[in-house]
Design a protein around this motif. Structure first.
Motif, PDB file in Angstrom:
ATOM      1  N   ASP A  57       6.313  84.126  62.468  1.00 51.46           N
ATOM      2  CA  ASP A  57       5.318  85.136  62.813  1.00 51.46           C
ATOM      3  C   ASP A  57       5.002  85.048  64.293  1.00 51.46           C
ATOM      4  OD1 ASP A  57       5.014  86.052  60.149  1.00 51.46           O
ATOM      5  OD2 ASP A  57       3.709  84.327  59.727  1.00 51.46           O
ATOM      6  N   GLY A  58       4.701  86.223  64.882  1.00 54.10           N
ATOM      7  CA  GLY A  58       4.305  86.293  66.276  1.00 54.10           C
ATOM      8  C   GLY A  58       3.034  87.085  66.437  1.00 54.10           C
ATOM      9  N   PHE A  59       2.632  87.316  67.677  1.00 53.82           N
ATOM     10  CA  PHE A  59       1.384  88.016  67.975  1.00 53.82           C
ATOM     11  C   PHE A  59       1.489  89.486  67.564  1.00 53.82           C
ATOM     12  CE2 PHE A  59      -1.242  90.549  70.901  1.00 53.82           C
ATOM     13  CZ  PHE A  59      -2.484  89.983  70.664  1.00 53.82           C
ATOM     14  N   GLY A  60       0.384  90.022  67.018  1.00 52.63           N
ATOM     15  CA  GLY A  60       0.319  91.434  66.696  1.00 52.63           C
ATOM     16  C   GLY A  60       1.218  91.873  65.567  1.00 52.63           C
ATOM     17  N   GLY A  61       1.537  90.968  64.647  1.00 56.57           N
ATOM     18  CA  GLY A  61       2.380  91.332  63.515  1.00 56.57           C
ATOM     19  C   GLY A  61       3.864  91.261  63.778  1.00 56.57           C
ATOM     20  N   ALA A  62       4.263  90.811  64.958  1.00 58.97           N
ATOM     21  CA  ALA A  62       5.691  90.634  65.236  1.00 58.97           C
ATOM     22  C   ALA A  62       6.247  89.537  64.340  1.00 58.97           C
ATOM     23  CB  ALA A  62       5.900  90.282  66.710  1.00 58.97           C
ATOM     24  N   GLY A  63       7.535  89.590  64.065  1.00 63.44           N
ATOM     25  CA  GLY A  63       8.112  88.584  63.176  1.00 63.44           C
ATOM     26  C   GLY A  63       9.616  88.464  63.314  1.00 63.44           C
ATOM     27  N   VAL A  64      10.105  87.349  62.839  1.00 69.39           N
ATOM     28  CA  VAL A  64      11.542  87.079  62.772  1.00 69.39           C
ATOM     29  C   VAL A  64      11.823  86.538  61.380  1.00 69.39           C
ATOM     30  CG1 VAL A  64      13.470  85.696  63.634  1.00 69.39           C
ATOM     31  CG2 VAL A  64      11.766  86.569  65.233  1.00 69.39           C
TER      32      VAL A  64
END
Length: 243
Positions: A138-145
Motif C-alpha cells: 500500500d502507498g499514499f492516497g490509495g496507491a498500491g502494488v
C-alpha cells in the motif's frame, strides 16, 4: 457307399449347428438399459474412443480385459491441489513500467516488502507483505502494488490515483536495484530515492520538506552533494526497517 460319405455328412451337420448357434446369439435383444446405476454399465462415449476390435467368441461372455477400468481415486486434501508458489525470502526486482515514464523497484526481506516508483517528477513509496508468493503493498492516497512472485519475476499491477499499469519485473543484483537517503539540510528533511536497472537506466527524485527539488542522480551507492550537504545512498537492508 464309401466311408467318406458319412464323415462328410457328419461334418456338414456340425457346421450347420454352429452357424445356427452363432446366429441365435447374435439376434438376442440387448439388455434393458433404463434406471441402472451399476458400475459395470459401459460408457458409450468411452467405447466410441476405443478402436480395439470386439473380442470374438460367445456373445454372452465378456472379456475382463476389454471392460473399462475404474479411474484411480482423486487424492483428497492439499495433495490434489496445485502446489503453492514457494515463499520468497529475499529478492530484489526492478523494471521499466510500460505505458509510463517511470521505473519500479521492489525488495522483499522475509515476509516484509517495500517498493518505489519514480519517473523523475512523480514518486511513490509502498510497503506491505510478501506471503506465499503473493505481494500486497500500500502507498499514499490509495496507491498500491500487487504481484505474484515466481520463477525469478514479480508479475502484477501498479496503481497510482486513477492510473494503472501492468508490469513484469525480473530479479536484479547490486549495484542495480533500489537506494534511499535521508538527511537534515538547513533544518529541512531531505528524502531521496533512486532506482537503477542492469541496462544502465536510472531515475531518482529528491524532496526537501516534501517539495521536489532538482538533483543529479549519483552512481549506484556513491555519495552525492545536494544543497551543499553530502548525501550517502543506502541500500534496502539499511533502511527497510525505517519505513
Amino acid at each position: 457307399m464309401s466311408r467318406s460319405g458319412p464323415i462328410l455328412t457328419l461334418l456338414a451337420g456340425m457346421v450347420t449347428t454352429a452357424a445356427l448357434a452363432s446366429l441365435s446369439l447374435a439376434e438376442l435383444p440387448p439388455p434393458p438399459s433404463g434406471g441402472t446405476t451399476s458400475a459395470s454399465v459401459r460408457d458409450p462415449a468411452a467405447e466410441a474412443q476405443d478402436p480395439a476390435p470386439t473380442p470374438t467368441g460367445s456373445a454372452s461372455e465378456e472379456d475382463p480385459a476389454a471392460e473399462p477400468r475404474d479411474p484411480a481415486p482423486t487424492p483428497t486434501g492439499s495433495a490434489s491441489a496445485a502446489a503453492p508458489a514457494a515463499a520468497v525470502v529475499r529478492a530484489d526486482y526492478a523494471t521499466r513500467v510500460r505505458g509510463s515514464r517511470g521505473l519500479l523497484a521492489i525488495s522483499v526481506r522475509g515476509g516484509k516488502a517495500i517498493a518505489y516508483f519514480c519517473d523523475g517528477r512523480t514518486e511513490a513509496w509502498f510497503q506491505g507483505t510478501a506471503t506465499g508468493g503473493i505481494l500486497t503493498l500500500d502507498g499514499f492516497g490509495g496507491a498500491g502494488v500487487s504481484a505474484e512472485l515466481a520463477d525469478g519475476r514479480a508479475i502484477g499491477e501498479l496503481s497510482i490515483g486513477d492510473q494503472r499499469w501492468d508490469f513484469t519485473a525480473p530479479t536484479v543484483r547490486r549495484p542495480s536495484g533500489l537506494y534511499r537517503a535521508t538527511a537534515q539540510v538547513r533544518g529541512a528533511k531531505l528524502v531521496a530515492g533512486w532506482i537503477y536497472l542492469p541496462d544502465g537506466s536510472r531515475v531518482g527524485a529528491v524532496t526537501l520538506d516534501g517539495a521536489l527539488i532538482a538533483a543529479e542522480i549519483p552512481e549506484p551507492g556513491q555519495a552525492t552533494v545536494i544543497k551543499g550537504a553530502v548525501i550517502t545512498p543506502e541500500d534496502v537492508d539499511a533502511f527497510m526497517g525505517e519505513l
